[in-house]
Design an enzyme around this catalytic site. Structure first.
Site, mmCIF file in Angstrom:
data_model
loop_
_atom_site.group_PDB
_atom_site.id
_atom_site.type_symbol
_atom_site.label_atom_id
_atom_site.label_comp_id
_atom_site.label_asym_id
_atom_site.label_seq_id
_atom_site.Cartn_x
_atom_site.Cartn_y
_atom_site.Cartn_z
ATOM 1 N N ASP A 51 0.752 -1.025 0.060
ATOM 2 C CA ASP A 51 -0.073 -0.103 -0.026
ATOM 3 C C ASP A 51 0.861 1.258 -0.053
ATOM 4 O OD1 ASP A 51 -2.595 1.364 0.311
ATOM 5 O OD2 ASP A 51 -1.634 1.903 2.264
ATOM 6 N N SER A 52 0.361 2.366 -0.394
ATOM 7 C CA SER A 52 1.077 3.544 -0.284
ATOM 8 C C SER A 52 1.385 4.070 1.196
ATOM 9 C CB SER A 52 0.160 4.787 -0.671
ATOM 10 O OG SER A 52 -1.006 4.799 -0.074
ATOM 11 N N TYR A 93 -0.786 8.256 -2.879
ATOM 12 C CA TYR A 93 -0.800 8.184 -4.110
ATOM 13 C C TYR A 93 -2.167 8.391 -4.962
ATOM 14 C CZ TYR A 93 2.621 4.075 -3.947
ATOM 15 O OH TYR A 93 3.785 3.363 -3.859
ATOM 16 N N GLY A 94 -3.010 8.974 -4.249
ATOM 17 C CA GLY A 94 -4.207 9.345 -4.670
ATOM 18 C C GLY A 94 -4.244 10.693 -5.592
ATOM 19 N N CYS A 129 -4.489 -1.285 -1.926
ATOM 20 C CA CYS A 129 -4.430 0.453 -2.123
ATOM 21 C C CYS A 129 -5.415 0.354 -3.417
ATOM 22 C CB CYS A 129 -2.980 0.644 -2.511
ATOM 23 S SG CYS A 129 -3.149 2.498 -3.099
ATOM 24 N N ASN A 130 -6.640 1.259 -3.200
ATOM 25 C CA ASN A 130 -7.377 1.248 -4.283
ATOM 26 C C ASN A 130 -6.986 2.061 -5.447
ATOM 27 O OD1 ASN A 130 -10.606 0.545 -3.377
ATOM 28 N ND2 ASN A 130 -9.410 0.836 -1.736
ATOM 29 N N GLU A 160 -4.051 8.908 8.472
ATOM 30 C CA GLU A 160 -2.530 8.994 8.719
ATOM 31 C C GLU A 160 -2.357 9.715 9.943
ATOM 32 O OE1 GLU A 160 -0.291 7.308 7.027
ATOM 33 O OE2 GLU A 160 -1.164 6.999 4.948
ATOM 34 N N CYS A 199 -11.266 3.091 -0.351
ATOM 35 C CA CYS A 199 -9.780 3.482 -0.113
ATOM 36 C C CYS A 199 -9.526 2.794 1.399
ATOM 37 C CB CYS A 199 -9.680 4.856 0.277
ATOM 38 S SG CYS A 199 -8.016 5.502 0.962
ATOM 39 N N THR A 200 -8.394 2.120 1.240
ATOM 40 C CA THR A 200 -7.978 1.169 2.358
ATOM 41 C C THR A 200 -7.970 2.023 3.742
ATOM 42 O OG1 THR A 200 -6.023 0.849 1.545
ATOM 43 C CG2 THR A 200 -7.237 -0.893 1.191
ATOM 44 N N HIS A 201 -7.865 3.200 3.602
ATOM 45 C CA HIS A 201 -7.590 3.870 4.966
ATOM 46 C C HIS A 201 -9.130 4.244 5.700
ATOM 47 C CE1 HIS A 201 -3.891 5.293 3.210
ATOM 48 N NE2 HIS A 201 -3.351 5.941 4.491
#
Length: 277
Positions: free
Chosen positions: A12-13, A44-45, A75-76, A154, A186-188
């Site tokens: 992932d980012s 990354y988005g 990561c989407n 984050e 989004c994985t967040h």
């Protein structure tokens, strides 16, 4: 090709993919895993497609040195931008987080109005809409880019009034569309699930791609005869974590959400793994 007892590669980012790692730990407890978080180059988005593909190739090259048997792009944005290229370039199985979530959302919606929240790159790619149409031709898909949420997650502002207000503003447009299903694209965002649930309301079904991709991974490993044949034992022997920067901060955050404490996070120079092509 790597044997069944080889680890799964997950990347992932940054820390968002830890929600996928968490579900893999829970749902596939005997599997080994190597996780890489590109903390030096997040998010990354906001990056171009070509840049995300280049970053993803470098990470895959690194994971190959760990002799992984399969790769999960947790990561989407990287799934939207790089999955097809990576799948064509590698002999081992590679899956992303978009398809599994789209399949579930397409099956649970009752009014066919599905919302997707994600990074700008993910929403602009149209990948969720494309995937959803494969599983439900009647689906009407409404995307909403939510670029501020990655930074809030984050920072660990998971239950903050500021985060709640930002989510409320982002969801307003989707609520006008009368959606009954919302993909946390989004994985967040699963880290903010309680906030999304509070604001979206009881009538909206939330789809968590982290859980769905863990289920897809289990099916894939079984189908390919790659399920781990023995339990390695201690978590510290099963799981390896690598980052491109800020290892201490990553470790602290990871230990706040994972079912096992991470004993060590190693920092590497990911630029050394420049891939051809």
């Amino acid at each position: 090709m790597a044997g069944s007892n080889a680890p799964i590669g997950v990347f992932d980012s940054g820390v968002g993919g830890l929600t996928v790692a968490r579900e893999i730990m829970r749902q596939l407890p005997e599997e080994r895993m190597v996780y890489f978080g590109d903390t030096a180059r997040l998010p990354y988005g906001t990056k171009s497609k070509n840049t995300v593909i280049r970053f993803s190739r470098q990470i895959v090259r690194f994971l190959e040195t760990k002799h992984v048997k399969a790769i999960v792009i947790a990561c989407n944005t990287a799934t939207a931008c790089a999955l097809e290229e990576i799948q064509m370039e590698l002999a081992l199985p590679v899956i992303g987080v978009i398809d599994a979530a789209a399949r579930v959302a397409g099956s649970v919606t009752e009014n066919y109005r599905i919302g997707v929240v994600g990074t700008t790159a993910t929403i602009e790619s149209g990948m969720y809409e494309k995937a959803l149409r494969r599983y439900n031709e009647k689906a009407k898909v409404y995307g909403k880019a939510c670029p501020l949420l990655v930074s809030l997650a984050e920072e660990g502002w998971l239950h903050d009034t500021i985060t709640e207000e930002v989510v409320r503003r982002y969801l307003k447009d989707l609520q006008y569309k009368s959606i009954d299903t919302l993909i946390l694209g989004c994985t967040h965002y699963p880290l903010l699930r309680s906030t999304f649930h509070k604001i979206a309301g009881e009538d909206v079904t939330l789809v968590n791609p982290a859980y769905e991709v863990a289920m897809e991974l289990r099916e894939l490993l079984t189908r390919e005869g790659l399920s781990c044949g023995e339990d390695v034992g201690r978590a510290g022997e099963k799981y390896e974590f690598f980052v491109s920067d800020a290892a201490e901060k990553f470790c602290s955050f990871a230990n706040s959400i994972l079912p096992y404490d991470i004993e060590q996070v190693r920092q590497i120079d990911i630029e050394k793994f420049e891939a051809d092509g």
